[in-house]
Design a protein around this motif. Structure first.
Motif, PDB file in Angstrom:
ATOM      1  N   VAL A 259       0.832  -1.095   0.006  1.00 11.54           N
ATOM      2  CA  VAL A 259       0.081   0.058  -0.086  1.00 11.54           C
ATOM      3  C   VAL A 259       0.736   1.253  -0.112  1.00 11.54           C
ATOM      4  O   VAL A 259       1.474   1.582   1.060  1.00 11.54           O
ATOM      5  N   PRO A 260       1.151   1.805  -1.109  1.00 12.70           N
ATOM      6  CA  PRO A 260       1.923   3.116  -1.138  1.00 12.70           C
ATOM      7  C   PRO A 260       1.079   4.340  -0.663  1.00 12.70           C
ATOM      8  O   PRO A 260       0.248   4.513  -0.754  1.00 12.70           O
ATOM      9  N   GLU A 261       2.046   5.207  -0.017  1.00 17.51           N
ATOM     10  CA  GLU A 261       1.375   6.457   0.534  1.00 17.51           C
ATOM     11  C   GLU A 261       2.115   7.478   0.050  1.00 17.51           C
ATOM     12  O   GLU A 261       3.370   7.901   0.209  1.00 17.51           O
ATOM     13  N   ILE A 262       1.514   8.578  -0.251  1.00 18.02           N
ATOM     14  CA  ILE A 262       1.851   9.803  -0.745  1.00 18.02           C
ATOM     15  C   ILE A 262       1.196  10.736   0.120  1.00 18.02           C
ATOM     16  O   ILE A 262      -0.012  11.045  -0.056  1.00 18.02           O
ATOM     17  N   ASP A 263       1.869  11.426   1.343  1.00 20.42           N
ATOM     18  CA  ASP A 263       1.107  11.971   2.363  1.00 20.42           C
ATOM     19  C   ASP A 263       0.770  13.458   1.673  1.00 20.42           C
ATOM     20  O   ASP A 263       1.817  14.127   1.009  1.00 20.42           O
ATOM     21  N   MET A 264      -0.107  14.011   1.689  1.00 18.37           N
ATOM     22  CA  MET A 264      -0.823  15.258   1.381  1.00 18.37           C
ATOM     23  C   MET A 264      -2.182  15.652   1.925  1.00 18.37           C
ATOM     24  O   MET A 264      -2.843  14.754   2.492  1.00 18.37           O
ATOM     25  N   PRO A 265      -2.429  17.024   2.011  1.00 20.47           N
ATOM     26  CA  PRO A 265      -1.798  18.107   1.542  1.00 20.47           C
ATOM     27  C   PRO A 265      -0.638  18.585   2.354  1.00 20.47           C
ATOM     28  O   PRO A 265       0.017  19.326   2.100  1.00 20.47           O
ATOM     29  N   GLY A 266      -0.486  17.961   3.720  1.00 24.26           N
ATOM     30  CA  GLY A 266       0.593  18.473   4.690  1.00 24.26           C
ATOM     31  C   GLY A 266       1.878  17.452   4.419  1.00 24.26           C
ATOM     32  O   GLY A 266       1.646  16.435   3.586  1.00 24.26           O
ATOM     33  N   HIS A 267       2.920  17.668   4.911  1.00 22.20           N
ATOM     34  CA  HIS A 267       4.037  16.706   5.077  1.00 22.20           C
ATOM     35  C   HIS A 267       4.454  16.712   3.284  1.00 22.20           C
ATOM     36  O   HIS A 267       5.077  15.802   2.879  1.00 22.20           O
ATOM     37  N   THR A 268       4.487  17.970   2.893  1.00 24.93           N
ATOM     38  CA  THR A 268       4.701  17.874   1.437  1.00 24.93           C
ATOM     39  C   THR A 268       6.217  18.813   0.971  1.00 24.93           C
ATOM     40  O   THR A 268       6.133  19.153  -0.224  1.00 24.93           O
ATOM     41  N   ASN A 269       6.927  19.138   1.864  1.00 30.50           N
ATOM     42  CA  ASN A 269       8.066  19.887   1.712  1.00 30.50           C
ATOM     43  C   ASN A 269       8.850  19.353   0.655  1.00 30.50           C
ATOM     44  O   ASN A 269       9.187  20.384  -0.185  1.00 30.50           O
ATOM     45  N   ALA A 270       9.113  18.081   0.537  1.00 30.44           N
ATOM     46  CA  ALA A 270       9.929  17.701  -0.445  1.00 30.44           C
ATOM     47  C   ALA A 270       9.351  17.872  -2.011  1.00 30.44           C
ATOM     48  O   ALA A 270      10.022  18.321  -2.961  1.00 30.44           O
ATOM     49  N   ALA A 271       7.848  17.952  -2.219  1.00 34.52           N
ATOM     50  CA  ALA A 271       7.470  18.165  -3.372  1.00 34.52           C
ATOM     51  C   ALA A 271       7.532  19.661  -3.696  1.00 34.52           C
ATOM     52  O   ALA A 271       7.781  20.071  -4.801  1.00 34.52           O
ATOM     53  N   LEU A 272       6.984  20.437  -2.649  1.00 36.43           N
ATOM     54  CA  LEU A 272       7.219  22.028  -2.735  1.00 36.43           C
ATOM     55  C   LEU A 272       8.519  22.528  -3.019  1.00 36.43           C
ATOM     56  O   LEU A 272       8.559  23.505  -3.859  1.00 36.43           O
ATOM     57  N   ALA A 273       9.583  21.867  -2.783  1.00 37.81           N
ATOM     58  CA  ALA A 273      10.950  22.136  -2.985  1.00 37.81           C
ATOM     59  C   ALA A 273      11.624  22.030  -4.219  1.00 37.81           C
ATOM     60  O   ALA A 273      12.268  22.537  -4.909  1.00 37.81           O
ATOM     61  N   SER A 274      10.774  20.920  -4.872  1.00 41.69           N
ATOM     62  CA  SER A 274      11.174  20.303  -6.212  1.00 41.69           C
ATOM     63  C   SER A 274      10.461  21.163  -7.245  1.00 41.69           C
ATOM     64  O   SER A 274      11.114  21.385  -8.224  1.00 41.69           O
ATOM     65  N   TYR A 275       9.273  21.709  -6.722  1.00 39.93           N
ATOM     66  CA  TYR A 275       8.516  22.266  -8.023  1.00 39.93           C
ATOM     67  C   TYR A 275       8.040  23.696  -7.494  1.00 39.93           C
ATOM     68  O   TYR A 275       7.075  23.720  -6.695  1.00 39.93           O
ATOM     69  N   ALA A 276       8.574  24.749  -7.638  1.00 39.11           N
ATOM     70  CA  ALA A 276       8.028  26.281  -7.038  1.00 39.11           C
ATOM     71  C   ALA A 276       6.577  26.402  -7.423  1.00 39.11           C
ATOM     72  O   ALA A 276       5.880  27.165  -6.622  1.00 39.11           O
ATOM     73  N   GLU A 277       6.281  25.842  -8.668  1.00 40.12           N
ATOM     74  CA  GLU A 277       4.735  26.160  -8.922  1.00 40.12           C
ATOM     75  C   GLU A 277       3.586  25.620  -8.156  1.00 40.12           C
ATOM     76  O   GLU A 277       2.531  25.868  -8.189  1.00 40.12           O
TER      77      GLU A 277
END
Length: 644
Positions: A259-277
């Motif tokens: 069971v894969p987990e992508i945590d959201m909408p919080g716990h997302t700094n790695a994604a936010l750091a990867s894409y400014a938009e």
């Protein structure tokens, strides 16, 4: 003490010659199997077990496995490795029979296991049921069946009849690979250990503030940049799609659903750091390697957020063979509640659109959910009840019982303590059906033990925090509630210790568990050298030293936690003159039951103590012939020991 020093020097003078003549010894664990007539020590305990007195069956050079498919190959691999027997796989005959002749009324994972004088038969309706029966069968054999090298027999199993099936369909363990990255081989090792105890769900926490661990082709910087670090500033890492396919294949072979987990909408700094938009202000924050929570959030008002979510879920769903996809949803403290509710509702629809069933932490209960949603309880009855009220089901992970990253006690060097200390009895001491009043068992999908890895940097540390508590959670999830009994469980759990030792699986030796005596070498963590009786001299008063490990009988020690004795060459490890003073020599002496010979091992600190002091390499020495003494415990590597 001067006479002692002179005697020690005289003995050491001949040690090097005699040590060169020592023979190689293998780890000799206690049998850890039940005495004849006693119930087998199986975890999880089966639903029904009947002993057939006076009956037994022995594996021999001519024993065959009658069956086909992966389970037959799996069992043959286990048995060939440790017995040296060929175990041919055939479609007829006798020996160990794996039969798919179970009736249609038999549950998916149910099995029957019969041991008679003529052989062993495991009957099920599915290959999955056969594998669960095989894991039980392994525990009927001596612990050395788990050895990676050939061991001497006999390989005798007492007569028994077992019928068994799980209480809950979801018996999971979560591995957080986001805060610290674990390689494919490490994840496989984790899967194998969990599968022994009929765990059938591997929840992979793939993304968090500190790292993104899965390749997403439509957003490649998530893995290449967002996965480039971890807690503490290490190099991190990520799984390619090929890596992930190998993990899911390996798990599926053991009938374990990923069971894969992508945590959201919080716990997302790695994604936010990867894409400014993805940020509301269009500015990418820096990567984070700390352990703070609750500060990050996807930008709920931006439509690009939902294109991002759809792409991630689409690609992840396509590479995940199991039916579930976990969206996290916890600790979204920086997302306004109305935004959170709207986001979860929309993401739930996206998960369904890509053919998966929604799973999330309990907070998702605040939003409108699909009727087949699963909420993972970790403390809020209000949110969990809301999931059930919408037709969903619950997976229980109460932090004070099931969180594997909680310290065992105040001395545990790893882990956190915000949910309290969790010793083994506490991990075992709960029932999913009574956690939330009014939630019926029909609304419970199962149980799961999460391992968050803020402080867990490698697989050995992961095993230490997981074992033996995962076995407790596994029994809660598998065995009937009517069988729940701490005294029975602790005895059966103790029998797992030698199996873990021979598999070289790390574990915490809780003082609450009656571990059997085990034999092998005692190794200094700081020196990587063995506790040694110099020159094989078994005379009373022979002082103990460190020496390069060589497998000799003078480096073979039997530690019995029940009485505290540590024996070698027929004598006991002893504090000279029962003197508790710092610097007192540790010697070999006739066993006499005094406190000078009663040692306690704390596997959290790796300290061996007697008379309130720690076994110590004198002067923090790491070279051959370093003498062993007791001294005030200070936690340094010269007082840390690895036991068999």
């Amino acid at each position: 003490m001067e006479a002692t020093r002179l005697r020690r020097l005289a003995v050491i003078a001949t040690a090097a010659v005699l040590l060169a003549l020592s023979s190689t010894a293998t780890l000799n664990t206690a049998t850890a199997v039940a005495a004849p007539g006693d119930p087998p020590r199986i975890v999880p305990v089966p639903a029904s077990l009947t002993i057939t007195a006076g009956t037994s069956f022995s594996l021999t050079q001519s024993t065959a496995i009658v069956g086909s498919g992966f389970v037959a190959e799996y069992l043959a691999g286990v048995l060939r490795r440790s017995t040296g027997f060929p175990f041919p796989i055939t479609t007829s005959g006798s020996g160990i029979t794996l039969s798919l002749s179970g009736p249609a009324t038999m549950a998916q994972e149910a099995y029957r296991l019969d041991v008679t004088a003529q052989g062993v038969t495991i009957t099920a309706r599915t290959q999955e049921g056969l594998l669960r029966g095989v894991q039980t069968f392994r525990q009927l054999l001596p612990p050395k069946v788990e050895s990676p090298t050939v061991q001497a027999g006999p390989w005798t199993i007492d007569g028994v009849s077992i019928t068994d099936q799980p209480r809950f369909a979801w018996r999971g363990v979560m591995l957080d690979v986001a805060r610290h990255f674990f390689t494919v081989d490490e994840v496989k090792r984790f899967i194998d250990q969990a599968a022994l105890y009929k765990v059938n769900v591997l929840h992979l926490h793939l993304a968090d503030d500190q790292g993104w661990r899965i390749q997403i082709d439509s957003w490649p910087r998530l893995a290449t940049y967002g996965g480039s670090t971890e807690v503490g500033g290490g190099p991190g890492g990520h799984y390619t799609k090929q890596d992930y396919a190998e993990i899911t294949r390996y798990a599926a072979d053991r009938f374990m659903t990923v069971v894969p987990e992508i945590d959201m909408p919080g716990h997302t700094n790695a994604a936010l750091a990867s894409y400014a938009e993805l940020n509301c202000d269009g500015q990418a924050p820096p990567l984070r390697t700390d352990t703070a929570v609750g500060y990050s959030s996807l930008c709920i008002s931006k439509e690009i957020t939902y294109r991002f979510v759809d792409d991630v879920i689409r690609e992840l769903a396509a590479m995940t063979p199991g039916p579930y996809l976990h969206i996290g949803g916890d600790e979204a403290h920086n997302t306004a509640k109305p935004d959170y509710m709207a986001f979860v509702k929309r993401v739930g629809e996206t998960v369904a659109a890509h053919g998966k069933k929604l799973v999330g932490w309990q907070e998702i209960g605040q939003a409108t959910l699909p009727t087949d949603a699963t909420g993972q309880y970790w403390g809020s009855a209000t949110h969990a009840n809301s999931v059930v009220a919408q037709g969903g089901k619950l997976v229980f992970s109460p932090p004070g019982n099931a969180y594997l990253d909680m310290k065992y006690n105040q001395n545990t060097p790893l882990g956190l303590d915000w949910a309290g200390y969790i010793e083994v009895q506490k991990a075992y001491g709960w029932d999913p059906a009574t956690v939330i009043g009014g939630v019926s068992e029909s609304s419970i999908r199962g149980v799961e033990a999460p391992l968050w890895t803020e402080t867990i940097a490698n697989i050995e540390d992961a095993e230490f925090m997981t074992n033996p508590r995962l076995a407790a959670i596994a029994e809660i999830g598998w065995s009937p509630a009517s069988t729940h009994d701490w005294q029975s469980f602790s005895t059966r759990l103790g029998a797992q210790g030698p199996r873990w030792s021979i598999r070289k699986t790390n574990y915490y030796r809780s003082t609450q568990v009656p571990w059997p005596a085990m034999t092998g070498r005692i190794t200094g963590v700081g020196s990587a050298k063995c506790v040694d009786v110099p020159a094989f001299n078994s005379q009373d008063g022979t002082d103990l030293i460190l020496y390069t490990c060589n497998g000799g009988a003078n480096q073979s020690w039997t530690y019995d936690p029940a009485n505290g004795e540590i024996r070698s060459l027929g004598k006991c490890m002893d504090v000279e003159y029962a003197n508790p003073g710092d610097g007192t020599a540790v010697q070999l002496y006739t066993c006499n039951g005094t406190t000078a010979q009663k040692w306690t091992y704390d596997s959290a600190t790796r300290n061996l103590t007697a008379l309130g002091k720690c076994l110590t390499a004198d002067g923090a020495g790491t070279t051959n012939f370093t003498e062993l003494v007791i001294s005030t415990c200070h936690g340094a590597p010269d007082q840390q020991w690895a036991l068999p």
